[in-house]
Write an enzyme that holds these catalytic residues in place. Structure first.
Site, PDB file in Angstrom:
ATOM      1  N   GLY A 191      32.681  30.930  51.194  1.00 30.72           N
ATOM      2  CA  GLY A 191      33.809  31.737  51.656  1.00 30.72           C
ATOM      3  C   GLY A 191      33.384  33.162  52.009  1.00 30.72           C
ATOM      4  O   GLY A 191      33.827  33.717  53.021  1.00 30.72           O
ATOM      5  N   ASP A 192      32.506  33.751  51.197  1.00 29.57           N
ATOM      6  CA  ASP A 192      32.068  35.136  51.428  1.00 29.57           C
ATOM      7  C   ASP A 192      31.348  35.257  52.778  1.00 29.57           C
ATOM      8  O   ASP A 192      31.536  36.226  53.515  1.00 29.57           O
ATOM      9  CB  ASP A 192      31.099  35.599  50.327  1.00 29.57           C
ATOM     10  CG  ASP A 192      31.655  35.407  48.925  1.00 29.57           C
ATOM     11  OD1 ASP A 192      32.891  35.411  48.769  1.00 29.57           O
ATOM     12  OD2 ASP A 192      30.842  35.256  47.988  1.00 29.57           O
ATOM     13  N   ASP A 195      37.288  20.882  55.691  1.00 32.04           N
ATOM     14  CA  ASP A 195      38.495  20.650  56.493  1.00 32.04           C
ATOM     15  C   ASP A 195      38.792  21.837  57.421  1.00 32.04           C
ATOM     16  O   ASP A 195      38.175  22.889  57.318  1.00 32.04           O
ATOM     17  CB  ASP A 195      39.707  20.400  55.580  1.00 32.04           C
ATOM     18  CG  ASP A 195      39.617  19.031  54.924  1.00 32.04           C
ATOM     19  OD1 ASP A 195      38.877  18.181  55.461  1.00 32.04           O
ATOM     20  OD2 ASP A 195      40.255  18.843  53.883  1.00 32.04           O
ATOM     21  N   LEU A 229      29.675  41.886  47.646  1.00 30.16           N
ATOM     22  CA  LEU A 229      28.317  42.249  48.064  1.00 30.16           C
ATOM     23  C   LEU A 229      27.789  41.184  49.026  1.00 30.16           C
ATOM     24  O   LEU A 229      27.154  41.504  50.036  1.00 30.16           O
ATOM     25  CB  LEU A 229      27.408  42.390  46.830  1.00 30.16           C
ATOM     26  CG  LEU A 229      25.955  42.793  47.037  1.00 30.16           C
ATOM     27  CD1 LEU A 229      25.007  41.641  47.227  1.00 30.16           C
ATOM     28  CD2 LEU A 229      25.762  43.814  48.170  1.00 30.16           C
ATOM     29  N   ASN A 230      28.079  39.898  48.728  1.00 34.54           N
ATOM     30  CA  ASN A 230      27.615  38.832  49.619  1.00 34.54           C
ATOM     31  C   ASN A 230      28.164  39.062  51.033  1.00 34.54           C
ATOM     32  O   ASN A 230      27.449  38.926  52.024  1.00 34.54           O
ATOM     33  CB  ASN A 230      28.080  37.454  49.126  1.00 34.54           C
ATOM     34  CG  ASN A 230      27.620  37.154  47.714  1.00 34.54           C
ATOM     35  OD1 ASN A 230      26.677  37.776  47.222  1.00 34.54           O
ATOM     36  ND2 ASN A 230      28.277  36.207  47.052  1.00 34.54           N
ATOM     37  N   ASP A 244      30.765  38.605  45.027  1.00 31.44           N
ATOM     38  CA  ASP A 244      31.468  38.178  46.246  1.00 31.44           C
ATOM     39  C   ASP A 244      31.502  39.230  47.355  1.00 31.44           C
ATOM     40  O   ASP A 244      31.130  38.962  48.492  1.00 31.44           O
ATOM     41  CB  ASP A 244      32.875  37.668  45.900  1.00 31.44           C
ATOM     42  CG  ASP A 244      33.805  38.752  45.371  1.00 31.44           C
ATOM     43  OD1 ASP A 244      33.315  39.733  44.773  1.00 31.44           O
ATOM     44  OD2 ASP A 244      35.035  38.613  45.555  1.00 31.44           O
ATOM     45  N   GLY A 255      37.062  24.311  52.791  1.00 32.38           N
ATOM     46  CA  GLY A 255      35.840  23.508  52.684  1.00 32.38           C
ATOM     47  C   GLY A 255      35.489  22.897  54.031  1.00 32.38           C
ATOM     48  O   GLY A 255      35.466  23.587  55.057  1.00 32.38           O
ATOM     49  N   TYR A 303      24.547  38.086  35.205  1.00 30.31           N
ATOM     50  CA  TYR A 303      24.831  36.686  34.881  1.00 30.31           C
ATOM     51  C   TYR A 303      23.561  35.858  34.973  1.00 30.31           C
ATOM     52  O   TYR A 303      22.601  36.222  35.643  1.00 30.31           O
ATOM     53  CB  TYR A 303      25.969  36.105  35.723  1.00 30.31           C
ATOM     54  CG  TYR A 303      25.711  35.980  37.199  1.00 30.31           C
ATOM     55  CD1 TYR A 303      25.881  37.069  38.049  1.00 30.31           C
ATOM     56  CD2 TYR A 303      25.327  34.759  37.752  1.00 30.31           C
ATOM     57  CE1 TYR A 303      25.676  36.930  39.405  1.00 30.31           C
ATOM     58  CE2 TYR A 303      25.119  34.623  39.112  1.00 30.31           C
ATOM     59  CZ  TYR A 303      25.287  35.717  39.934  1.00 30.31           C
ATOM     60  OH  TYR A 303      25.079  35.590  41.274  1.00 30.31           O
ATOM     61  N   ARG A 361      29.601  40.942  31.636  1.00 24.36           N
ATOM     62  CA  ARG A 361      30.188  41.844  32.641  1.00 24.36           C
ATOM     63  C   ARG A 361      31.434  42.544  32.133  1.00 24.36           C
ATOM     64  O   ARG A 361      32.054  43.292  32.885  1.00 24.36           O
ATOM     65  CB  ARG A 361      30.503  41.071  33.934  1.00 24.36           C
ATOM     66  CG  ARG A 361      31.668  40.117  33.790  1.00 24.36           C
ATOM     67  CD  ARG A 361      31.896  39.233  35.007  1.00 24.36           C
ATOM     68  NE  ARG A 361      32.174  39.960  36.230  1.00 24.36           N
ATOM     69  CZ  ARG A 361      32.589  39.365  37.345  1.00 24.36           C
ATOM     70  NH1 ARG A 361      32.769  38.052  37.375  1.00 24.36           N
ATOM     71  NH2 ARG A 361      32.820  40.067  38.436  1.00 24.36           N
TER      72      ARG A 361
END
Ligand code: ADP
Length: 304
Positions: free
Chosen positions: A258-259, A229, A32-33, A30, A227, A88, A103
């Protein structure tokens, strides 16, 4: 020259290529993104550093080389001789992705185990970005050390930005998760939760309730993603705004929605955009990212 540090875990990602016996190897996580999308959204007057830990083995080298090749600074990725990075594996069955993780003993779990190194990483930075996943993977002692370092950083004028990214499976139990996430919000200037997760784990009735709860815990500003909305913004003077997000015709893969929103928002804000325009930039970038497969979509930024 400005400097951003993103703090967390980057993992190796193994996925099927469609050719028997052939897997493809990528890197994601997350924080890193978000670092990736910040790096690609901001000009050369910004430095983006990743703060984490890796091993000294070939796989860890590969991850560090990947970060460097994307222009992300790796001076604060500590190298621990007895550890390696988390991994992963993604399987796709009937359009549904499922994940297998290795992990539990990753190097990144030690990312806050040297408070002096943490303070060196934060020294001179303008903005520090972290998440509930960063917090989840640490020991209690290291959680405290990281919160203390960020509190100190904020006290000296640094901006702390936190995405709760609630992942109960990474925690002993939901109650522990809730307690630590609120402590994290207390040292954060800006909190960037996603409503669906918050409603599930905190029972919030609506996005405004999520925003007010984090403000009550000490976050100055809150932006609640939801999302397709509206995005809800709660400011430091009690103001509350809602902004619609552009519709996306073909949602292919919502990984990193989100990221990438967070990165698009922050990059615009750092460039002086209004709240409304920065939210629009975040939503535009997230819209591009979910229109393609994978967490890191190279074309998403140039199109934005
Ligand atoms: P997360 O990935 O943290 O669950 P969300 O699903 O709330 O985050 O989405 C983050 C942002 O991505 C939203 O605020 C919106 O801008 C964009 N987004 C996500 N899903 C959609 C969708 N179905 N249509 C349009 N935009 C979306």
């Amino acid at each position: 020259m400005g400097r951003i540090v993103s703090i967390g875990e980057c993992m190796g990602e193994l996925s099927e290529t469609g050719s028997p016996g052939m897997l493809s190897m990528g890197f994601a996580g997350d924080t890193l993104n978000t670092a990736y999308y910040l790096r690609h959204s901001l000009g050369e007057d910004w430095q983006v550093d990743y703060v984490s830990a890796a091993g000294t083995d070939g796989l860890s080298d590969r991850m560090v080389d990947f970060l460097k090749s994307e222009g992300i600074g790796t001076d604060h990725v500590r190298r621990l001789a007895d550890k390696t990075i988390g991994l992963y594996y993604i399987t796709l069955k009937d359009g549904e992705r499922s994940f297998t993780y290795w992990r539990n003993d990753s190097a990144a779990r030690r990312l806050a185990s040297d408070p002096a190194a943490l303070n060196r990483a934060l020294e001179g930075a303008d903005l520090a970005y972290w998440s509930g996943i960063t917090l989840a993977i640490l020991s209690n002692q290291d959680r405290l050390a990281l919160i203390e370092a960020l509190g100190h950083f904020a006290g000296k004028g640094g901006t702390v930005v936190f995405d709760p990214n609630l992942r109960p499976r990474l925690w002993d139990n939901p109650e522990t998760m809730r307690g630590w996430v609120h402590r994290a919000a207390a040292v954060s200037d800006l909190c960037l939760p996603s409503f669906e997760d918050e409603a599930t784990w905190f029972g919030d009735a609506d996005a405004a309730a999520t925003a007010r709860r984090y403000q009550a815990e000490g976050a100055r500003r809150v932006i609640v993603k939801n999302g397709a909305d509206d995005v809800t913004f709660a400011g430091g003077s009690g103001e509350l705004f809602r902004f619609s997000v552009p519709s996306v015709e073909h949602v292919v893969d919502t990984t990193a929605a989100g990221d990438s929103f967070n990165a698009g928002y922050l990059a615009a804000e750092l460039n002086g955009a209004s709240i409304e325009n920065a939210v629009a930039a975040g939503a535009r970038l997230a819209g591009r990212v979910i229109g393609a497969r994978g967490a890191l979509v190279p074309d998403a930024v140039t199109q934005a």
